[in-house]
Enzyme design. Structure first.
Site, PDB file in Angstrom:
ATOM      1  N   CYS C 114       0.852  -1.183   0.000  1.00 42.46           N
ATOM      2  CA  CYS C 114       0.000   0.000   0.000  1.00 42.46           C
ATOM      3  C   CYS C 114       0.890   1.235   0.000  1.00 42.46           C
ATOM      4  O   CYS C 114       1.718   1.393   0.897  1.00 42.46           O
ATOM      5  CB  CYS C 114      -0.881  -0.026   1.250  1.00 42.46           C
ATOM      6  SG  CYS C 114      -1.752   1.525   1.499  1.00 42.46           S
ATOM      7  N   GLU C 149       9.869  -0.478 -11.208  1.00 44.27           N
ATOM      8  CA  GLU C 149       8.634  -0.607 -12.005  1.00 44.27           C
ATOM      9  C   GLU C 149       7.397  -0.325 -11.149  1.00 44.27           C
ATOM     10  O   GLU C 149       6.512  -1.179 -11.007  1.00 44.27           O
ATOM     11  CB  GLU C 149       8.565  -1.996 -12.647  1.00 44.27           C
ATOM     12  CG  GLU C 149       9.723  -2.228 -13.611  1.00 44.27           C
ATOM     13  CD  GLU C 149       9.650  -3.560 -14.366  1.00 44.27           C
ATOM     14  OE1 GLU C 149       8.887  -4.445 -13.954  1.00 44.27           O
ATOM     15  OE2 GLU C 149      10.348  -3.692 -15.383  1.00 44.27           O
ATOM     16  N   CYS C 159      -3.922   0.378  -4.628  1.00 44.75           N
ATOM     17  CA  CYS C 159      -4.413  -0.226  -3.396  1.00 44.75           C
ATOM     18  C   CYS C 159      -5.747   0.433  -3.056  1.00 44.75           C
ATOM     19  O   CYS C 159      -5.895   1.646  -3.195  1.00 44.75           O
ATOM     20  CB  CYS C 159      -3.406  -0.006  -2.271  1.00 44.75           C
ATOM     21  SG  CYS C 159      -4.011  -0.597  -0.680  1.00 44.75           S
ATOM     22  N   CYS C 161      -7.392   0.030  -0.003  1.00 42.78           N
ATOM     23  CA  CYS C 161      -7.666  -0.131   1.424  1.00 42.78           C
ATOM     24  C   CYS C 161      -8.314   1.124   2.006  1.00 42.78           C
ATOM     25  O   CYS C 161      -8.402   2.157   1.345  1.00 42.78           O
ATOM     26  CB  CYS C 161      -6.381  -0.479   2.181  1.00 42.78           C
ATOM     27  SG  CYS C 161      -5.280   0.920   2.421  1.00 42.78           S
ATOM     28  N   GLU C 309      16.637  -1.674 -18.330  1.00 44.98           N
ATOM     29  CA  GLU C 309      16.531  -3.130 -18.475  1.00 44.98           C
ATOM     30  C   GLU C 309      16.231  -3.454 -19.924  1.00 44.98           C
ATOM     31  O   GLU C 309      15.489  -2.729 -20.598  1.00 44.98           O
ATOM     32  CB  GLU C 309      15.371  -3.696 -17.627  1.00 44.98           C
ATOM     33  CG  GLU C 309      15.567  -3.671 -16.136  1.00 44.98           C
ATOM     34  CD  GLU C 309      14.399  -4.363 -15.417  1.00 44.98           C
ATOM     35  OE1 GLU C 309      13.664  -5.138 -16.072  1.00 44.98           O
ATOM     36  OE2 GLU C 309      14.221  -4.100 -14.223  1.00 44.98           O
ATOM     37  N   GLU C 357      11.797 -15.941 -12.371  1.00 40.20           N
ATOM     38  CA  GLU C 357      12.510 -15.440 -13.543  1.00 40.20           C
ATOM     39  C   GLU C 357      13.749 -16.246 -13.893  1.00 40.20           C
ATOM     40  O   GLU C 357      14.647 -15.747 -14.556  1.00 40.20           O
ATOM     41  CB  GLU C 357      12.848 -13.954 -13.336  1.00 40.20           C
ATOM     42  CG  GLU C 357      11.564 -13.121 -13.253  1.00 40.20           C
ATOM     43  CD  GLU C 357      11.806 -11.623 -13.277  1.00 40.20           C
ATOM     44  OE1 GLU C 357      11.044 -10.922 -13.934  1.00 40.20           O
ATOM     45  OE2 GLU C 357      12.752 -11.154 -12.614  1.00 40.20           O
ATOM     46  N   LYS C 358      13.768 -17.498 -13.466  1.00 43.40           N
ATOM     47  CA  LYS C 358      14.971 -18.295 -13.709  1.00 43.40           C
ATOM     48  C   LYS C 358      15.234 -18.545 -15.186  1.00 43.40           C
ATOM     49  O   LYS C 358      16.358 -18.809 -15.582  1.00 43.40           O
ATOM     50  CB  LYS C 358      14.898 -19.620 -12.945  1.00 43.40           C
ATOM     51  CG  LYS C 358      13.768 -20.528 -13.365  1.00 43.40           C
ATOM     52  CD  LYS C 358      13.662 -21.719 -12.411  1.00 43.40           C
ATOM     53  CE  LYS C 358      12.487 -22.616 -12.779  1.00 43.40           C
ATOM     54  NZ  LYS C 358      11.172 -21.968 -12.647  1.00 43.40           N
ATOM     55  N   PHE C 359      14.184 -18.496 -16.001  1.00 47.10           N
ATOM     56  CA  PHE C 359      14.383 -18.690 -17.439  1.00 47.10           C
ATOM     57  C   PHE C 359      14.378 -17.373 -18.217  1.00 47.10           C
ATOM     58  O   PHE C 359      14.398 -17.379 -19.439  1.00 47.10           O
ATOM     59  CB  PHE C 359      13.334 -19.640 -18.013  1.00 47.10           C
ATOM     60  CG  PHE C 359      13.487 -21.052 -17.545  1.00 47.10           C
ATOM     61  CD1 PHE C 359      14.658 -21.758 -17.804  1.00 47.10           C
ATOM     62  CD2 PHE C 359      12.478 -21.697 -16.837  1.00 47.10           C
ATOM     63  CE1 PHE C 359      14.816 -23.068 -17.376  1.00 47.10           C
ATOM     64  CE2 PHE C 359      12.628 -23.004 -16.396  1.00 47.10           C
ATOM     65  CZ  PHE C 359      13.801 -23.700 -16.660  1.00 47.10           C
ATOM     66  N   HIS C 360      14.303 -16.264 -17.496  1.00 44.76           N
ATOM     67  CA  HIS C 360      14.449 -14.988 -18.187  1.00 44.76           C
ATOM     68  C   HIS C 360      15.899 -14.908 -18.661  1.00 44.76           C
ATOM     69  O   HIS C 360      16.827 -15.147 -17.903  1.00 44.76           O
ATOM     70  CB  HIS C 360      14.128 -13.835 -17.234  1.00 44.76           C
ATOM     71  CG  HIS C 360      13.983 -12.517 -17.932  1.00 44.76           C
ATOM     72  ND1 HIS C 360      15.029 -11.903 -18.572  1.00 44.76           N
ATOM     73  CD2 HIS C 360      12.907 -11.709 -18.106  1.00 44.76           C
ATOM     74  CE1 HIS C 360      14.605 -10.762 -19.098  1.00 44.76           C
ATOM     75  NE2 HIS C 360      13.313 -10.621 -18.835  1.00 44.76           N
TER      76      HIS C 360
END
Lengths: 672, 672, 672
Positions: C114, C149, C159, C161, C309, C357-360
């Site tokens: 939040c 991001e 949010c 709330c 990025e 994200e191991k295969f990014h």
């Protein structure tokens, strides 16, 4: 005729413009210019009529009504329950609906109230009575418009709160008396669904029970009952100081409410019609759909009805909203009259500047005021209607054919898990109606409570549920000389979705015994030949045995049921029953009903073969009044019409009738 | 052979008809007529067996069992945990499942209970023990049917309530010992997902964590463990007064439960088979899918299994539910036997009158009773089975090939976000199996715990996860002479979805080193030539380097990886390993496996080239028993079959075998 | 130029490998090998930096920074608010977001906090200050990377709330002063939505209000404001002990946040670029989309920006993730520089072993380390950049054209229910940009707050909302000689979605008066002829009247509005305004803008006709630096380029330029 003439006008929301007196003046001036003689006030005005709890501000409304009255403009006055003011939802959160998933709504949108809530009922009743007291005897107020599009909440129309759960249980107690009887009727031993305490019963829910069709159909019956009760309550409130008739506006093919039940609470039927013209170049599917809904509205009370809302130009809620092509506005308005409407009312008079419907078409545009094609189109209607008023006064369509459209059947056949899961009951029924429409044969829509005695022909497509007494009623009808048409997947279950055992309830009348029902995959499409032409059989193909004496009009041509009956005819008593074993399509229905109409001695009002896109209807009074409508965007001729007078031009029409693109002509002659 | 013969019968729900004694009598009479020798009782009967808490009513059941017994009909007795009675959910709401989104279910449907709940466990245990005491030694009761289609809740099969969360945490503590180890195994430092307190761990949730494959796979493992524990508990309860074996009925390719784990709790495997026959004219894809599932059931214990449910005609829950074409019912039943079943059981004996499954096909129809095609089809099966019982007694299929189908691999490869997101693991595996099926080569399905020593050939498509010990096991298998086939996107991660680093774990065995993996868009489809024919490469195209000595059977033909290996073969020890770098399709797999089978010395039981749509299986016992099945709806011939005897007609069959449309013939000869 | 040279490197997550010192050493060695000079540290490291509440562990980070520093590698240091540690969410559940449906999230994923929560704000501020104190003056730390991001929560970024509801109400009070004014601005009397207490106002919700565009747009404005406030708070925290500039990384065409507002909080713009190369063979649509986003980032501050990025090879979150074809990596990096980037940074340096994200794609692969095509591609970029650093230092693109891209307009036009419901504002705008791109005409993207004075041409497609002052600004711009292009469905509403009445606000400038707007169904597609060629008109076709003096460049050819203006041009003051009445497509826009560019005297940097797939940009400094990019996977020639020097080879280029497949060449000459 309500108001003494055909009404022309629509929803008017002056409360959005109270700080612009010049707008309010212009409105009345332009109404006169457009031939508007009636507006609907007060729909959604609660927040302005009662700005804080118990404090009413009606003066602005009185000024508006009186200014309209001075110009001879009549008023339909709405009760404002369609949308709640924020002070109400803030102080009494229990007035807001609870969705099937158990979540209580936040305020917003519309139709977001619990029909059971005592607070809601108390607050709206008080306001309605006050409105009745102040306006119920105003000279130019002619009709009460109770709430608006009831159950139109962009969802299932229902509230699932604890108050509604209790009311549902009470309704079930009334209906079944004992849990033993309820368990029997609901086949409760399946999956151990035996109720041992009324408190165990809950409305259908995505996270609970939704697989018992008996429960889901009873819940829908209860919702209709609860909303009808709410409507009656409002009706009584406005009746306190007023003798005016009351209506509420219906919607097209609306599953949430059984209108055959709700209509009993009303003096006059009205509805809101938003056909998707120009969805494709062929306007016939949409025209027939719209015609069917007009006819259904007329059928509820077999009386003229009001077209309460329609779009003077575009609407704003479809993915794409095309402009009405020239001629379509007039044709669409005439279509309503042709099927029994005594009014052409629009939503809305003037586009609001903001919020959800600011781009919904209106008689008056934001930018160009009255200097628009729409305003001119509307004014043409305003100029035409007065010339038809006395001709149509006291007339109504009186078809000799009826099509079954029964809400309980609808709910059941779509909720059940049968040979296929994608049933759309209205699509099945309307395809049959379209075959009528194309041949200019008007039909009433009836439910299973209807009196069939006045009809020559009754068609009952996809008549899955046979409510108590229906089989006997059909048997009597056919026995007495009527012609009955029905299809596969009919006569399967009783009122609580219990399958009939042993025999189809009308096996004797239909002359067939169903054995199996195939829902073939696409590659397994079948076919049959009827009257020398080949037609497809797909979607649902019943495999039935013909009894002795049953005539085979067509048989399947492929697969293991090749040779089995696809279309049968069976004489019973003085009448006949047709059975369509398979779904086929409009091409077959067109050919089939042509023969049935001939058998039944039904022909259209002109006695003529109609070109594609043209249809006729007739309103009967002292004179015959026939509407000939061309839904093609090009001129057509109809030949062999006999001799008529054009009711509007006085021109004599003999043998051949010319129709321009999208034209409707009104013909008349003395009744026989 | 359980019951002493092939079983024939199915689910029987007399509790729905207790007020119709004539129905109950007719049932037994018609069972005899249809050759039914075994029925399943008590599934979903909780509400009738225990109408109120602690009050049991078993008398009706005893009467039914005894009446059946008098006619020689055996009984499979179910424990009724599949659906809960309303008194239970009303009094103890905690027995109802909580969905992943945190919402507790309302009562309804079925399989809606928490497997962890102490109340649920206590209540069902007590009832199971009472059932065991009363019926566990009845002469004609032959098997316990524990619950029903466990985890079949139309959802993820799991309960996410706080009791389950606690149990999950305990299970993790057991598995990992310390949070440090769990964080290491789950790669917790990514996105700061380091757990510092066991209480921080929660099941995967749409509004919480679902991106950690290590968590999602461990949660699925836990769910299987929890449900297996529930099953064991029921098994122990019924064992209290009974020595009968126990089963629970499985479903096809069912992701919610690792059946390789659950099967350990059972004495015999049984399952429910509902293939979508007549989805298209080519029945081969469905036939191979159904065959694969039969084979998987047999593979769990390498023993005959029971076909516990199947549709005697249609089912009711697909969008369209076609009728079984003539011959398909018999063929479908024979297919079960062909792959190792010792029974043909149906859901259901008689259609109920109401609720969710009233239109699910049954031996007895609502309207025509036994005078139906279905009843005659069933009776034919009933007449045929006795003739096969002694022939099949003690026999089972003993394939020399195995295909890896591993639940943990399934979960992981579909949960991970790799080169593409649309993996369907069963589709990948079953396409390989289909290539076996078309050539009449039967395979077992094994998971990574399996003993590979008896096989000549093991194929492991899309073997993404290498569980501990698997690489070593495969290495030993190949080294010892086995033939191993695998594909791209294999050997990527370990048990907790940690990527292997440095080398592919079987780089030495496969003779290739993967470098990149392309998931090309449609316009970038590649191709390769194998044995002179061109095949597509799409979906997933690994770019790998061949090691010295690796044979290139095909290379990519396009794009920047033109010339790179598409199909390789590598000798390792006494065996060989094949690597398929790209997805291609059934045409390639057919050609490829033909060569692999030749290499492995595998041929089908007839030693014949099989026409499309025909397959063979063999059950081995004292004699060889070969089933030859024609899944085409037209006659075919199989040539070059050698010399056999038709086991049912006694006719000698030499060289050429004729098969009618949808026919299955059973051939036999002495085992070598 | 930040860091003194073009940056090359990317996100580096050593905290995942702290127990593998050999990995950490190898990292630095290979960075040097790949020409990496800058890495981003600390994104998502909260759990490691503050393993328990208030206990900081920064030593590991200091070691990493120092080791990098020794090798001359610079550091961008992130604040770790992108993902919260579990101890925080466990102790203070209020830090987790509440979704629009009212459900509070569980911990997990990322960006799940939040922005209003005082606890969240307190905890991250304390940590940021500590980071600033320890690292804010480190020699090789060059930039603060605030959070990551922002609003990228896989949802609406917001949010809902109670803390946020209160803050929203305060924000509204500030904006509107009184409820009366708010009700007026929101057109509250429609559907009785009059607020009588601030507490009645709630954020848009699926179970509440979502039909009032004025509310939904104000809510989005508030969310941007709230997140900008959070960002400012972090910026102040890190500024406490540090003078370093600060950025946060943006995403492409990101609806959740108005970047024109957020950018004000930042010293330098940076963003993450993940184009879908090889989605189809024609790379132009993707190349133009990527170019547009680069240009937008440059436009925010009219300064060079950072590519923060990008994928060194594949990404892992699209349904299919193709490998970058040879040449595309270099071209994609050069494209960033061509549009104003001063860096090429990647996500990520090394693939993690586990989690989402191991295969990014990463510079370093799991299995082959640096011996990969990717590593070589990256190293080539690392080798090329130093040669361009001094050439580009101080240069930036300075277009003479601008395209309106306004977030508030975006929100409003997609939330409203107008002539159609499927508007995608970015698609409309980017199609116009593509016509610029194909002709090598660079454009800035501006919002309605922009200063238009420096531009020759401003294009405003689908400019539905005219914020206060915009009409006047455009009028002044055209009056002063500017060229303005706009389209149908522009100038409809003001800041709070109230329709303009009477006239289009720019009727005088455009020389047209809109009357109706058609959203034709497919079969009703229209057409027009422009400069002798026929083009389609579909989707949205305004029917407008041309004022006297307005030039008709094209008229509709069909339907009832045949002959009505489709393309107009109108002189106003010293400038001109074009109006495009209908949606048509890239073919028309290409032809249309070619003429407009000629009229405006705009030509591309080479003054050449560009082959399809080739574009050029120019960064202006002391010298002109021109990038010529070939997005076709085959060689092309550009003719008529004049005389240039290849900035990298020194080769003279005259008249004709050769480009290899996917090649980018950098040309230079003295500025005039």
């Amino acid at each position: 005729m309500l108001g003494g003439h055909l009404l022309h006008g629509g929803d008017y929301n002056p409360e959005q413009w109270l700080d612009c007196p010049e707008i309010l003046e212009e409105d009345i001036r332009l109404m006169k210019e457009a031939g508007v003689n009636c507006v609907t006030l007060g729909v959604f005005s609660w927040a302005v009529l009662e700005p804080e709890e118990g404090v009413y501000d009606f003066d602005w409304l009185e000024r508006i009504i009186e200014n309209l009255g001075k110009e001879g403009i009549q008023v339909i006055l709405a009760t404002p329950s369609g949308a709640m003011p924020h002070w109400l939802t803030q102080k009494y959160p229990e007035v807001m609906q609870v969705q099937a998933d158990g979540r209580r709504n936040l305020p917003g949108k519309r139709h977001n109230f619990c029909y059971t809530s005592p607070v809601m009922r108390e607050k709206i009743t008080a306001l309605d009575r006050a409105l009745s007291k102040r306006f119920g005897r105003k000279e130019n107020v002619i009709l009460w418009h109770l709430s608006n599009e009831l159950a139109g909440n962009f969802g299932d129309g229902a509230c699932h709160c604890e108050l509604c759960q209790s009311a549902f249980r009470e309704w079930l107690k009334e209906r079944y008396g004992t849990l033993e009887e309820l368990n029997r009727a609901w086949w409760g031993r399946f999956w151990s669904h035996v109720y041992t305490d009324w408190e165990q019963i809950h409305s259908p829910a995505p996270h609970g029970e939704y697989t018992m069709t008996a429960l889901t159909v009873d819940w829908r019956r209860f919702v209709t009952e609860q909303i009808s009760g709410f409507c009656t309550m409002e009706r009584r409130a406005v009746a306190e100081y007023s003798d005016l008739p009351a209506t509420t506006n219906f919607m097209d093919t609306f599953k949430n409410l059984d209108y055959n039940r709700l209509q009993k609470e009303l003096d006059i039927i009205s509805w809101d019609n938003y056909p998707f013209w120009h969805r494709e170049k062929d306007e016939v599917p949409v025209a027939a759909w719209s015609a069917a809904n007009h006819s259904m509205m007329r059928s509820f009370q077999k009386k003229p009805f009001l077209l309460m809302e329609s779009a003077p130009s575009v609407i704003n809620w479809r993915n794409n909203n095309p402009l009405k092509r020239p001629g379509m506005h007039m044709l669409s308005c005439m279509q309503a009259l042709a099927h029994g409407a005594d009014s052409v009312q629009y939503f809305q008079w003037r586009k609001g500047r903001g919020s959800y419907e600011k781009f919904h078409g209106a008689v008056l545009d934001h930018k160009n005021g009255s200097d628009t094609r729409t305003f001119r189109d509307v004014s043409e209607v305003g100029a035409r209607l007065p010339g038809l008023s006395s001709l149509l006064d006291g007339t109504v369509n009186r078809p000799k054919a009826a099509i079954l459209f029964d809400w309980e059947n609808w709910w059941a056949v779509e909720d059940t898990t049968g040979p296929r899961l994608d049933f759309c009951y209205p699509d099945w029924v309307m395809e049959h109606y379209r075959a009528f429409w194309e041949q200019g044969i008007e039909a009433d829509f009836v439910d299973m409570n209807a009196d069939l005695s006045g009809y020559r022909l009754v068609s009952a497509p996809l008549n899955y549920m046979y409510r108590a007494g229906w089989a006997e009623k059909v048997r009597d009808f056919v026995s007495g000389g009527g012609i009955f048409v029905t299809t596969c997947f009919s006569g399967e279950v009783d009122d609580t979705d219990l399958c009939f055992t042993g025999h189809h309830p009308l096996e004797d009348v239909l002359g067939i015994a169903p054995e199996e029902i195939d829902a073939p995959s696409e590659e397994f499409e079948n076919s049959f030949t009827y009257s020398g032409k080949d037609y497809p059989a797909h979607t649902l193909c019943a495999v039935v045995r013909a009894k002795e004496g049953t005539e085979l009009l067509a048989s399947y041509e492929k697969d293991f049921y090749a040779g089995c009956p696809a279309v049968t005819k069976h004489a019973y008593g003085s009448g006949e029953a047709y059975f369509l074993a398979a779904a086929s399509g409009i091409a077959f229905l067109r050919a089939f009903y042509k023969d049935v109409f001939a058998e039944a001695g039904l022909e259209n009002a002109l006695g003529a073969e109609l070109p594609y896109g043209v249809t006729v209807t007739e309103r009967m009074g002292k004179e015959r009044v026939v509407f000939v409508m061309n839904f093609r965007n090009e001129p057509v001729c109809v030949d062999g019409i006999g001799t008529w007078t054009d009711a509007e031009t006085g021109e004599a029409c003999a043998d051949r009738l010319q129709l321009a693109a999208f034209q409707c002509r009104v013909l008349t002659k003395q009744a026989d």
